[in-house]
Design an enzyme around this catalytic site. Structure first.
Site, short mmCIF file in Angstrom:
data_model
loop_
_atom_site.label_atom_id
_atom_site.label_comp_id
_atom_site.label_asym_id
_atom_site.label_seq_id
_atom_site.Cartn_x
_atom_site.Cartn_y
_atom_site.Cartn_z
CB SER A 38 58.13 19.89 -65.24
OG SER A 38 58.80 20.24 -64.04
CG ASP A 182 59.33 23.63 -65.23
OD1 ASP A 182 58.53 23.20 -66.08
OD2 ASP A 182 59.41 23.16 -64.08
#
Length: 293
Positions: A38, A182
């Site tokens: 991320s 993610d």
């Protein structure tokens, strides 16, 4: 000293990682191989491209963070917004974020993974179609993709696709396709990527984690259904990483407490940006006073 770096996810709180990187560089450390999830994948990619911590702070300060939130043009009617969220599975497209990181990497001559040294950068993504974690570029061939031709910026954008915030990314391969979100859903802090047989490493591996509870050392307080949902998500996010963390590894982790701040607060003031960078610097200085290898 040449080191390898692992950078955790944390959304907008990733500004603190910039401050920590600055301190490491000021003390003579150079990052050889990087891995991230991320927000951490952004830091890892920029380091691989040759940007310094000071360069990164300059880039972030000159960037209007709110412009990275590229919502679709729809009628401002609640029902229409919820319908769009239902269909697209994200409030924002994520194209602006990908274009932003692609532009920064292109300035250093990097477009695909073929433009960087082998295994100098690894990015964690979550394949929710097949229910598995993937490491790019290592696992790209499993999806019928040539790792040397796959855009680094797209991998970063996939790793940053916070569920329901940014739209997931679809990769079509052979007669199938996969949706990716993610990487922090399955591994928010991939220290395990640098594990070797026998535990011996070529050089030190420093992890930078945007948490202050030591990763898995704090029990979840569960009193109602909301608490249980939060605990379920936390377990899903951290269980894989927590199992790897040991006293031997933990001493190489720079924990940066980030309580009380949302990962999706893209409306940061300049003062908040400075605060986050400063916090990263402060905890990095403390870490180095006690760290030995």
């Amino acid at each position: 000293m040449i080191i390898d770096g692992v950078f955790s996810g944390g959304g907008i709180k990733g500004f603190a990682l910039v401050g920590a990187v600055q301190v490491m560089e000021e003390h003579g450390f150079f990052f050889k191989q990087c891995a991230g999830t991320s927000a951490g994948s952004i830091i890892a990619a920029l380091l691989t491209a040759g940007y310094s911590g000071a360069d990164m702070e300059e880039i972030l300060n000159e960037t209007n963070i709110k412009e990275l939130l590229d919502s679709r043009r729809i009628l401002p009617i609640p029902f229409v917004k919820w319908l769009m969220l239902y269909r697209k599975m994200g409030l924002f497209k994520g194209d602006a974020l990908e274009k932003w990181i692609a532009t920064k990497l292109a300035k250093r001559g990097i477009v695909t993974f073929g433009d960087i040294p082998y295994q100098s950068l690894r990015i964690i993504v979550s394949d929710i179609t097949n229910g598995q974690l993937a490491v790019f570029p290592d696992d790209l061939d499993k999806y019928g993709m040539n790792p040397l031709e796959f855009p680094v910026a797209k991998a970063v954008r996939m790793s940053c696709s916070i569920p329901y915030f940014f739209e997931p990314v679809k990769l079509k391969w052979r007669q199938s396709s996969s949706l990716f979100v993610d990487g922090g859903i399955l591994s928010n802090f991939p220290m395990w990527l640098f594990e070797t047989e026998g535990g011996k490493k070529i050089r030190p591996v420093i992890g930078m984690n945007l948490r202050g509870d030591g990763l898995g050392n704090k029990e979840n307080e569960i009193d109602d259904a909301v608490d249980m949902f939060a605990a379920l998500f936390k377990t899903m996010r951290d269980a894989h990483d927590s199992r790897y963390i040991s006293k031997r590894v933990a001493k190489n982790i720079l924990f940066i407490p980030m309580t009380g701040m949302s990962a999706t607060d893209f409306h940061l003031t300049e003062a908040n940006k400075e605060m986050l960078v400063g916090r990263g610097r402060m905890y990095a200085e403390t870490f180095l006073k006690n760290w030995t290898y």
